[in-house]
Design a protein around this motif. Structure first.
Motif, PDB file in Angstrom:
ATOM      1  N   ARG A 166       5.054   0.869   0.943  1.00 31.05           N
ATOM      2  CA  ARG A 166       3.997   1.579   0.398  1.00 31.05           C
ATOM      3  C   ARG A 166       3.021   0.709  -0.530  1.00 31.05           C
ATOM      4  N   LEU A 167       3.554  -0.063  -1.337  1.00 35.84           N
ATOM      5  CA  LEU A 167       2.508  -1.157  -1.964  1.00 35.84           C
ATOM      6  C   LEU A 167       1.733  -1.898  -1.177  1.00 35.84           C
ATOM      7  N   THR A 168       2.434  -2.364  -0.086  1.00 35.42           N
ATOM      8  CA  THR A 168       1.575  -3.365   0.736  1.00 35.42           C
ATOM      9  C   THR A 168       0.343  -2.647   1.460  1.00 35.42           C
ATOM     10  N   ASP A 169       0.645  -1.345   1.714  1.00 29.36           N
ATOM     11  CA  ASP A 169      -0.563  -0.538   2.243  1.00 29.36           C
ATOM     12  C   ASP A 169      -1.489  -0.176   1.065  1.00 29.36           C
ATOM     13  N   ALA A 170      -1.239  -0.233  -0.284  1.00 33.62           N
ATOM     14  CA  ALA A 170      -2.279   0.244  -1.273  1.00 33.62           C
ATOM     15  C   ALA A 170      -2.943  -1.026  -1.737  1.00 33.62           C
ATOM     16  N   VAL A 171      -2.456  -2.295  -1.421  1.00 30.76           N
ATOM     17  CA  VAL A 171      -3.065  -3.294  -1.812  1.00 30.76           C
ATOM     18  C   VAL A 171      -4.206  -3.925  -0.665  1.00 30.76           C
ATOM     19  N   PRO A 172      -5.330  -4.738  -1.062  1.00 33.38           N
ATOM     20  CA  PRO A 172      -6.126  -5.260  -0.119  1.00 33.38           C
ATOM     21  C   PRO A 172      -5.422  -6.053   1.215  1.00 33.38           C
ATOM     22  N   PRO A 173      -5.859  -5.975   2.121  1.00 33.41           N
ATOM     23  CA  PRO A 173      -5.409  -6.670   3.420  1.00 33.41           C
ATOM     24  C   PRO A 173      -5.054  -8.128   3.024  1.00 33.41           C
ATOM     25  N   HIS A 174      -5.608  -9.036   2.111  1.00 29.29           N
ATOM     26  CA  HIS A 174      -5.429 -10.342   1.848  1.00 29.29           C
ATOM     27  C   HIS A 174      -4.309 -10.416   0.897  1.00 29.29           C
ATOM     28  N   GLY A 182     -11.382 -18.271  -4.046  1.00 31.71           N
ATOM     29  CA  GLY A 182     -10.868 -19.033  -5.146  1.00 31.71           C
ATOM     30  C   GLY A 182      -9.402 -19.016  -5.136  1.00 31.71           C
ATOM     31  N   VAL A 183      -8.860 -19.773  -6.128  1.00 31.97           N
ATOM     32  CA  VAL A 183      -7.351 -19.618  -6.456  1.00 31.97           C
ATOM     33  C   VAL A 183      -7.022 -18.252  -6.868  1.00 31.97           C
ATOM     34  N   LEU A 184      -5.887 -17.869  -6.425  1.00 34.73           N
ATOM     35  CA  LEU A 184      -5.443 -16.368  -6.662  1.00 34.73           C
ATOM     36  C   LEU A 184      -4.962 -16.521  -8.105  1.00 34.73           C
ATOM     37  N   ARG A 185      -5.525 -15.645  -9.056  1.00 37.29           N
ATOM     38  CA  ARG A 185      -5.061 -15.903 -10.440  1.00 37.29           C
ATOM     39  C   ARG A 185      -4.491 -14.616 -10.880  1.00 37.29           C
ATOM     40  N   ARG A 186      -3.431 -14.650 -11.792  1.00 37.90           N
ATOM     41  CA  ARG A 186      -2.667 -13.479 -12.160  1.00 37.90           C
ATOM     42  C   ARG A 186      -3.634 -12.412 -12.681  1.00 37.90           C
ATOM     43  N   ILE A 205      -5.338  -5.244  -9.138  1.00 42.61           N
ATOM     44  CA  ILE A 205      -5.124  -4.601  -7.957  1.00 42.61           C
ATOM     45  C   ILE A 205      -3.586  -4.165  -7.992  1.00 42.61           C
ATOM     46  N   TRP A 206      -2.596  -4.935  -8.652  1.00 45.89           N
ATOM     47  CA  TRP A 206      -1.298  -4.287  -8.609  1.00 45.89           C
ATOM     48  C   TRP A 206      -1.259  -2.945  -9.482  1.00 45.89           C
ATOM     49  N   LEU A 207      -1.883  -2.821 -10.553  1.00 46.95           N
ATOM     50  CA  LEU A 207      -1.754  -1.624 -11.289  1.00 46.95           C
ATOM     51  C   LEU A 207      -2.348  -0.503 -10.367  1.00 46.95           C
ATOM     52  N   ARG A 208      -3.358  -0.731  -9.814  1.00 46.74           N
ATOM     53  CA  ARG A 208      -4.087   0.342  -8.979  1.00 46.74           C
ATOM     54  C   ARG A 208      -2.857   0.831  -7.663  1.00 46.74           C
ATOM     55  N   ALA A 209      -2.489  -0.091  -7.200  1.00 44.23           N
ATOM     56  CA  ALA A 209      -1.339   0.099  -6.233  1.00 44.23           C
ATOM     57  C   ALA A 209      -0.237   0.791  -6.740  1.00 44.23           C
ATOM     58  N   ASN A 229       0.846   5.087  -5.715  1.00 39.59           N
ATOM     59  CA  ASN A 229       2.257   5.418  -5.374  1.00 39.59           C
ATOM     60  C   ASN A 229       3.078   6.137  -6.461  1.00 39.59           C
ATOM     61  N   GLY A 230       2.578   6.388  -7.501  1.00 41.09           N
ATOM     62  CA  GLY A 230       3.362   7.055  -8.552  1.00 41.09           C
ATOM     63  C   GLY A 230       4.481   6.203  -9.040  1.00 41.09           C
ATOM     64  N   LEU A 231       4.325   4.933  -9.075  1.00 42.31           N
ATOM     65  CA  LEU A 231       5.231   4.161  -9.493  1.00 42.31           C
ATOM     66  C   LEU A 231       4.829   3.781 -11.356  1.00 42.31           C
ATOM     67  N   GLY A 232       5.720   3.780 -12.026  1.00 41.58           N
ATOM     68  CA  GLY A 232       5.544   3.420 -13.400  1.00 41.58           C
ATOM     69  C   GLY A 232       5.600   1.927 -13.827  1.00 41.58           C
ATOM     70  N   ASP A 233       6.445   1.544 -14.629  1.00 39.93           N
ATOM     71  CA  ASP A 233       6.561   0.141 -15.402  1.00 39.93           C
ATOM     72  C   ASP A 233       7.385  -0.735 -14.469  1.00 39.93           C
ATOM     73  N   VAL A 234       6.533  -1.357 -13.586  1.00 40.17           N
ATOM     74  CA  VAL A 234       7.004  -1.993 -12.390  1.00 40.17           C
ATOM     75  C   VAL A 234       6.310  -3.186 -12.325  1.00 40.17           C
ATOM     76  N   HIS A 235       6.524  -4.437 -12.664  1.00 37.00           N
ATOM     77  CA  HIS A 235       6.165  -5.808 -12.791  1.00 37.00           C
ATOM     78  C   HIS A 235       6.026  -6.456 -11.575  1.00 37.00           C
TER      79      HIS A 235
END
Length: 266
Positions: free
Chosen positions: A71-79, A173-177, A183-187, A191-197
């Protein structure tokens, strides 16, 4: 510094949002400095005597189910799809993923070789570094279910050339954290997920591998962890066992996922 003042400083740091581990390490350093001062006769008594102040209890981090990962992979951009999948099912760190080059991915053998990592600090900026330990340099098998995903990613999103980066930022460019964090927080929110790093994806992969019967040494090899016993660093997996672990993870994926997309994205 009186004992009460040391405790107050620690409490203020926690209230200001400083992490418990950071506060604990700062207290340990201060206590060590003052112990030296006592030994040198500069002070009579070490005031850092707050019980438990130098220790921290780490809370158990969550791990995601296979459906939650997809579900997270569907919520992030294709790259970013393959980034999430490798983090979860090959247990790679963010810095290791960001530093992967095309030559590190072997689709036929279903392995990814970890040789380097990106690190970003305020003083040095973004730098490529070697692993902290010999165990960090490793080759990890990934599930066969990821081959079509990775083939599509390499064809559509990775840099060209054997040394081209596998994962890049939205602008190439280089992928930066910090950029990926948005992107991660929006995903997570979608999906209704809370404190997941993002790092918890490694815990997910570790849990799946353990469920598949991986031994402690095999888990350490996949995760790139060193042991207290230096000999374990030089031990090797039994031939085929790493792929057996990856195959078990693949079976868990097939239970919940749709048919894999082809190289054209269909």
């Amino acid at each position: 510094m009186p004992q009460g003042r040391a405790a107050t400083c620690g409490a203020r740091a926690l209230d200001a949002g400083v992490g418990p581990a950071t506060v604990s390490k700062a207290y340990q350093v201060l206590r060590a400095i003052l112990n030296t001062a006592v030994d040198d006769g500069l002070i009579e008594r070490n005031p850092c005597r707050v019980k438990g102040a130098g220790t921290v209890t780490h809370t158990e981090r969550p791990f995601l189910s296979v459906p939650e990962v997809y579900r997270l992979t569907d919520a992030v951009p294709p790259h970013c799809r393959a980034l999430v999948l490798l983090a979860a099912f090959a247990a790679l760190r963010f810095g290791e993923l960001a530093a992967l080059q095309r030559r590190d991915i072997d689709l036929e053998a279903r392995t990814v070789s970890v040789r380097r990592s990106y690190a970003e600090t305020r003083t040095d900026g973004l730098t490529v570094k070697a692993s902290k330990s010999a165990a960090g340099v490793r080759t990890v098998a990934f599930p066969a279910s990821l081959v079509p995903e990775l083939a599509h990613h390499l064809a559509e999103h990775a840099e060209a050339g054997r040394t081209g980066l596998v994962f890049v930022g939205a602008r190439g460019g280089v992928l930066r954290r910090n950029n990926f964090r948005r992107i991660w927080l929006r995903a997570l929110a979608s999906n209704g997920l809370g404190d997941v790093h993002f790092h918890d994806l490694r815990h997910t992969g570790n849990t799946l591998a353990a469920t598949g019967g991986a031994t402690t040494r095999e888990l350490m090899q996949r995760m790139g962890h060193s042991s207290v016993r230096a000999a374990l660093v030089h031990q090797h997996l039994v031939n085929g066992r790493d792929h057996q672990i990856a195959d078990y993870v693949a079976r868990q994926i097939r239970k919940v996922r749709r048919p894999p997309r082809g190289p054209s994205g269909t």
